[in-house]
Design a protein around this motif. Sequence first.
Motif, PDB file in Angstrom:
ATOM      1  N   ARG A 442       0.683  -1.240  -0.327  1.00 33.23           N
ATOM      2  CA  ARG A 442      -0.414  -0.345  -0.165  1.00 33.23           C
ATOM      3  C   ARG A 442       1.029   1.510  -0.215  1.00 33.23           C
ATOM      4  N   LYS A 443       0.852   1.801  -1.307  1.00 36.59           N
ATOM      5  CA  LYS A 443       1.514   2.985  -1.210  1.00 36.59           C
ATOM      6  C   LYS A 443       1.416   4.476  -0.694  1.00 36.59           C
ATOM      7  N   GLU A 444       0.108   4.804  -0.496  1.00 36.82           N
ATOM      8  CA  GLU A 444      -0.573   6.225   0.883  1.00 36.82           C
ATOM      9  C   GLU A 444      -0.009   5.871   1.933  1.00 36.82           C
ATOM     10  N   VAL A 445      -0.371   4.278   2.524  1.00 36.97           N
ATOM     11  CA  VAL A 445      -0.522   4.674   3.708  1.00 36.97           C
ATOM     12  C   VAL A 445       1.065   3.755   4.428  1.00 36.97           C
ATOM     13  N   TYR A 446       1.723   4.513   5.151  1.00 36.02           N
ATOM     14  CA  TYR A 446       3.208   3.495   5.213  1.00 36.02           C
ATOM     15  C   TYR A 446       3.548   4.162   6.343  1.00 36.02           C
ATOM     16  N   HIS A 447       5.039   3.585   7.338  1.00 37.72           N
ATOM     17  CA  HIS A 447       5.540   3.783   8.286  1.00 37.72           C
ATOM     18  C   HIS A 447       6.362   3.790   8.404  1.00 37.72           C
ATOM     19  N   ILE A 448       7.629   4.637   8.062  1.00 41.82           N
ATOM     20  CA  ILE A 448       9.169   3.594   8.571  1.00 41.82           C
ATOM     21  C   ILE A 448       9.469   5.193   8.922  1.00 41.82           C
ATOM     22  N   TYR A 449      10.809   5.362   9.784  1.00 41.53           N
ATOM     23  CA  TYR A 449      11.065   6.453  10.522  1.00 41.53           C
ATOM     24  C   TYR A 449      11.949   5.509  12.010  1.00 41.53           C
ATOM     25  N   PHE A 450      13.549   5.614  11.457  1.00 44.68           N
ATOM     26  CA  PHE A 450      14.303   5.779  13.217  1.00 44.68           C
ATOM     27  C   PHE A 450      13.247   6.919  14.344  1.00 44.68           C
ATOM     28  N   ASN A 451      12.656   5.775  15.030  1.00 53.63           N
ATOM     29  CA  ASN A 451      11.944   6.157  16.035  1.00 53.63           C
ATOM     30  C   ASN A 451      12.560   5.601  17.730  1.00 53.63           C
ATOM     31  N   ASP A 452      13.638   5.077  18.008  1.00 53.98           N
ATOM     32  CA  ASP A 452      13.342   4.093  19.063  1.00 53.98           C
ATOM     33  C   ASP A 452      15.116   4.127  19.347  1.00 53.98           C
ATOM     34  N   LEU A 453      15.957   3.718  20.827  1.00 54.23           N
ATOM     35  CA  LEU A 453      17.022   4.242  21.149  1.00 54.23           C
ATOM     36  C   LEU A 453      16.979   3.195  22.475  1.00 54.23           C
ATOM     37  N   ALA A 454      17.277   1.851  21.577  1.00 52.82           N
ATOM     38  CA  ALA A 454      16.890   0.470  23.269  1.00 52.82           C
ATOM     39  C   ALA A 454      18.421   0.581  23.150  1.00 52.82           C
ATOM     40  N   ASP A 455      18.231  -1.089  24.177  1.00 59.10           N
ATOM     41  CA  ASP A 455      19.720  -0.797  24.679  1.00 59.10           C
ATOM     42  C   ASP A 455      20.427  -1.190  24.090  1.00 59.10           C
ATOM     43  N   SER A 456      20.256  -2.014  23.280  1.00 58.46           N
ATOM     44  CA  SER A 456      21.927  -2.146  22.265  1.00 58.46           C
ATOM     45  C   SER A 456      21.363  -1.601  20.944  1.00 58.46           C
ATOM     46  N   SER A 457      21.267  -1.165  20.371  1.00 55.41           N
ATOM     47  CA  SER A 457      21.059  -0.994  19.153  1.00 55.41           C
ATOM     48  C   SER A 457      19.604   0.218  18.705  1.00 55.41           C
ATOM     49  N   LEU A 458      19.666   0.581  17.600  1.00 54.28           N
ATOM     50  CA  LEU A 458      19.156   2.212  16.774  1.00 54.28           C
ATOM     51  C   LEU A 458      17.871   1.210  16.295  1.00 54.28           C
ATOM     52  N   ASN A 459      16.443   1.644  16.547  1.00 49.53           N
ATOM     53  CA  ASN A 459      15.794   0.971  16.059  1.00 49.53           C
ATOM     54  C   ASN A 459      15.341   1.606  15.281  1.00 49.53           C
ATOM     55  N   ILE A 460      14.645   1.115  14.139  1.00 47.07           N
ATOM     56  CA  ILE A 460      13.873   2.385  12.798  1.00 47.07           C
ATOM     57  C   ILE A 460      12.360   1.163  12.854  1.00 47.07           C
ATOM     58  N   MET A 461      11.248   1.429  12.633  1.00 46.31           N
ATOM     59  CA  MET A 461       9.787   1.732  12.684  1.00 46.31           C
ATOM     60  C   MET A 461       9.710   1.082  11.354  1.00 46.31           C
ATOM     61  N   PHE A 462       9.182  -0.263  11.308  1.00 51.53           N
ATOM     62  CA  PHE A 462       9.056  -0.777   9.908  1.00 51.53           C
ATOM     63  C   PHE A 462       7.568  -0.787  10.226  1.00 51.53           C
ATOM     64  N   TYR A 463       6.749  -0.091   9.528  1.00 55.79           N
ATOM     65  CA  TYR A 463       5.271  -0.349   9.616  1.00 55.79           C
ATOM     66  C   TYR A 463       4.693   0.370   8.378  1.00 55.79           C
ATOM     67  N   VAL A 464       4.490  -1.366   7.666  1.00 57.45           N
ATOM     68  CA  VAL A 464       3.307  -1.365   5.622  1.00 57.45           C
ATOM     69  C   VAL A 464       2.440  -1.694   5.701  1.00 57.45           C
ATOM     70  N   PHE A 465       2.026  -1.941   4.734  1.00 61.57           N
ATOM     71  CA  PHE A 465       0.539  -3.312   4.224  1.00 61.57           C
ATOM     72  C   PHE A 465       0.822  -3.734   3.263  1.00 61.57           C
ATOM     73  N   PHE A 466      -0.037  -4.706   3.642  1.00 53.58           N
ATOM     74  CA  PHE A 466       0.335  -5.652   1.812  1.00 53.58           C
ATOM     75  C   PHE A 466      -1.091  -5.129   0.922  1.00 53.58           C
ATOM     76  N   ALA A 467      -1.231  -5.482   0.252  1.00 48.28           N
ATOM     77  CA  ALA A 467      -2.397  -5.859  -0.489  1.00 48.28           C
ATOM     78  C   ALA A 467      -2.173  -6.838  -1.527  1.00 48.28           C
ATOM     79  N   VAL A 468      -2.838  -7.703  -0.312  1.00 51.92           N
ATOM     80  CA  VAL A 468      -3.333  -9.510  -1.023  1.00 51.92           C
ATOM     81  C   VAL A 468      -4.342 -10.256  -0.209  1.00 51.92           C
ATOM     82  N   PRO A 469      -4.833 -11.090  -0.567  1.00 50.07           N
ATOM     83  CA  PRO A 469      -5.882 -11.641  -0.574  1.00 50.07           C
ATOM     84  C   PRO A 469      -5.840 -12.798   0.795  1.00 50.07           C
TER      85      PRO A 469
END
Length: 540
Positions: A442-469
């Motif tokens: 889904r091209k109109e709605v997705y969220h990909i951001y560097f959003n967290d400093l975890a204990d042992s990593s830098l986290n990038i949120m990967f939030y997407v939708f698949f157009a499959v049945p």
Amino acid sequence: MKHVILILFSSVTFQLFAQEAVQKEIIEFSLSSPYNTIYTHLEYLQDDSYYPTVSAKAFNPSDVSQEKAVELAIRLKQILDGKGLYLDMDDWPRNINHLDSVTGRYRYYLTSKLPDLYVEKVGNKWYYSKKTVNSIDKWHSEVFPYGTDRLLELFPHAGSRTYFGLYLWQHMGILALIFLSFLVHKLFTFIIEKIIIRVLMRFGYPTLAHEVVVPVARPLSILVIFPILMLLVPVLQLPVAMGRWVVIMLKIIWPVFAIVFFYRVVDILSLYFEKAAEKTKNTLDDQLVPLARKVLKTFVIIIGVLFILDNLEVNITGIIAGLSIGGIAFALAAQDTIKNFFGSLMIFIDKPFQVGDWISSGEVDGTVEEVGFRSTRVRTFRNSLMYVPNAVLTDRMVDNHGLREFRRFFTQIAVQYDTPPVVIEAFVEGLRGIVNDHPKTRKEVYHIYFNDLADSSLNIMFYVFFAVPTWAEELQVRHEILLSIIKLADELGVQFAFPTQTLHVETFPEKLGNSAKYVKNSPELKTKVEAFLVKNRKAT
């Protein structure tokens, strides 16, 4: 010659004298009780004692003339024999002052099958009632419809010899009925198979001919025979006991073939609705057709059984009343089953899911395979089979994953802490490019951001939708996306992090450190990302 004439004259005179003597003996009948009146009517219409003028004495002369009384006496006997009504002489009251327990009058009702057939006391004698006299013609037309009573005039009343309890003309009549039934069956079968089917085949309807006409042809041709038999069997005037059983058998067998015929018709209707359901996108109606077929077949059988019981003169009203009284106890005992049944109705009405959908409800998690009257069959992802009561599904919240327009995918991509900011920005841009380039995201709605400093990593949120049945397609797209992410990370030199504890020491002169070497030039990183995306587009 004179001797011959004398002998003939003597013979005729003797016969007349004998007949007069017999009449004088028969005249000594009695109408003093219901027994005597009914006996007088029936006894003197028997084959070995056929005196209809005496039998007619059972009718009140003030109601009908002598000639009409003879006709009514014969017709009433034909009605009783044609319907196979057996009257037990032991039940006839001999009390001259017999009172009917219901009406409190001097009456006796011969049979409950003909409520208007009764004798009543007039003066000191018992006669058939005026109501009986007025009903005989109507009963006669019901037993012998369409003028079949005229056939009775072709047969003799008495004087023939009996073979196996039947007269010769009755044997001939039975053979004629068998031949007529065979002829009608063959004629009807010929019309269906040779004419109708050929016409349908010629006009290009082979499916209609073989799937619709052929299955119902034979039971329908047999079904047509029984009304003919029920119409002509009373004409044979079989003995009461035999006629009674013949009529009972016909009344039983005819509904049986009717049940078979309508049972086949239900199959034909279900075949039509199955083809109509295949044209729709909703798969729930595909499951509704088998359920409707079962309901209709059950309905046909129940109605057929009730019809048979009614033909056997079983008190259906009493049975239904008894069922209604016992229905309360049955409903209490089977309340769960009833709840499940109404639950299935609600599923078919509301359509919260359909066959093939992935649903979740409490501990239920799997794909719907079948919706039945009592339960819904769900195939779990462990490949086990769950039978869930429909009442449970209607009372709980159901999460229908099969109705999703898009399938969500969320994960955290963890990279090492020593990853430079410019590399993270380039990596995020590359991730967004992967999503935009894939044909099933889904091209109109997705969220990909560097959003967290975890204990042992830098986290990038990967939030997407698949157009499959389906779930299988979702797994395939997820596989492709994750593989592209790994390739992009390898291209940019991004290292994925995992929970670790690192001890940093000074780098020895003779040994290089373990830290990754990054390209920190933004234009060079951008070039690498663009080159990777071009390469990835060609791969996908």
